[in-house]
Design an enzyme around this catalytic site. Structure first.
Site, PDB file in Angstrom:
ATOM      1  CE  LYS A 154       0.904   1.185   4.452  1.00 19.25           C
ATOM      2  NZ  LYS A 154       1.573   2.452   4.881  1.00 19.25           N
ATOM      3  CG  MET A 181       5.695   0.823   0.393  1.00 21.80           C
ATOM      4  SD  MET A 181       6.316   0.570  -1.285  1.00 21.80           S
ATOM      5  CE  MET A 181       4.767   0.339  -2.174  1.00 21.80           C
ATOM      6  CG  ASP A 218      -0.550  -0.499   8.034  1.00 20.63           C
ATOM      7  OD1 ASP A 218      -1.395   0.373   8.310  1.00 20.63           O
ATOM      8  OD2 ASP A 218       0.664  -0.254   7.886  1.00 20.63           O
TER       9      ASP A 218
END
Length: 316
Positions: free
Chosen positions: A20, A113, A150
């Site tokens: 992401k 990420m 996340d």
């Protein structure tokens, strides 16, 4: 002579989960629980982690191997989020935690990420399918939130607004495709260290946050307007990350001078994300970074990408 038949391979399931980028990340004052309230907009991108879960003999327990870029930097013991995901699912379903996990890396390690979170999401889905546990997706999302802030977004994918610790998600409407290039560094940045530096720099005046603070990003996404999105990119952790790693300013500058529509540190860094006008422009941004010798690697991707999904169903 009767030929001997080869033994059939054990049942396995292969699952893919995306990395992401944070299009917007606003951080509130640290709470009594030690966590910062967040208002963030996630976009999943076409850099994927793959987790293969393979059946093992009863009592064998969990084992884990890793391949792909930076595989040597990934732990292969119970500290790995994928391992923890399998153990948590087994505990909550009452099943034996017997599985061989293999991670194929496709998201930069320690780069902000969410590669580890993608591993956890993929392991939850893979083990649920392999063990035929039948856990509903909403319950998997609840387990994901226990593993990390996340991880739920890695299950959902696409684009979403995250509040709380980033784990309370609302899907966001988007149009079109966005083209990214990511600059990564061999040396990562510790997320807790970046948050501590944020607290030191912000002092007691840290404002409270709300998703409404990033309406410009939401408008750009709904319009499918990369120019407007580039102008609206925002990350409260960028200042602390640049303070800890001043050389990242050169990475930002090269992308800006090369015509990126927007440049932002991804999450807690040190990965820097640059938004291109097109796929070709994203490749050109990567070439500019490489020529300037300010990065260790570049990765190009598009967004939004789908969330965690089974790519090879269980086979016996």
């Amino acid at each position: 002579m009767i030929p001997r038949l080869a033994a059939a391979p054990p049942p396995s399931v292969r699952v893919r989960a995306p990395g992401k980028v944070n299009l917007g990340l606003r951080v509130g004052p640290v709470g009594d629980d030690g966590y910062h309230p967040l208002a963030t907009i996630f976009q999943a991108v076409s850099l994927f982690e793959e987790v293969t879960a393979t059946q093992v003999t009863p009592g064998a327990g969990i084992s884990l191997t890793v391949s792909g870029p930076q595989a040597d930097a990934v732990p292969t013991d119970e500290s790995n989020l994928a391992w923890r995901a399998a153990a948590l699912l087994a505990e909550r379903t009452g099943l034996a935690a017997d599985v061989q996990l293999h991670i194929t890396k496709g998201v930069p390690v320690a780069g902000g990420m969410a590669g580890g979170s993608a591993d956890a999401a993929a392991a939850l889905v893979a083990c649920d399918a392999l063990w035929e546990a039948g856990v509903p997706r909403p319950d998997l999302v609840e387990l994901a939130a226990e593993l990390g802030a996340d991880v739920p977004f890695s299950l959902l994918g696409h684009t979403a607004v995250g509040t709380g610790r980033g784990d309370l998600l609302t899907p966001a409407m988007t149009r079109g495709e966005f083209h990214w290039c990511f600059a990564t560094q061999r040396e990562g940045l510790s997320t807790p260290t970046v948050f501590r530096r944020f607290d030191e720099l912000a002092g007691p005046s840290t404002p409270r946050v709300a998703p409404a603070d990033d309406t410009a990003i939401m408008h750009a996404l709904r319009a499918g307007d990369p120019v407007a999105l580039g102008k609206a990119l925002h990350n409260d952790l960028e200042g602390p990350a640049l303070d800890l790693r001043p050389e990242l300013a050169d990475v930002v500058e090269v992308a800006t001078e090369s015509g990126a529509l927007g440049v932002v540190v991804s999450g807690s860094g040190p990965t820097v994300a640059a938004l291109g006008r097109s796929r070709q422009h994203a490749l050109a941004l990567g070439a500019a970074w490489t020529a300037a010798d300010v990065v260790d690697a570049v990765w190009c991707a598009t967004g939004p990408a789908p969330g965690t999904q089974i790519v090879t169903p269980m086979r016996a």
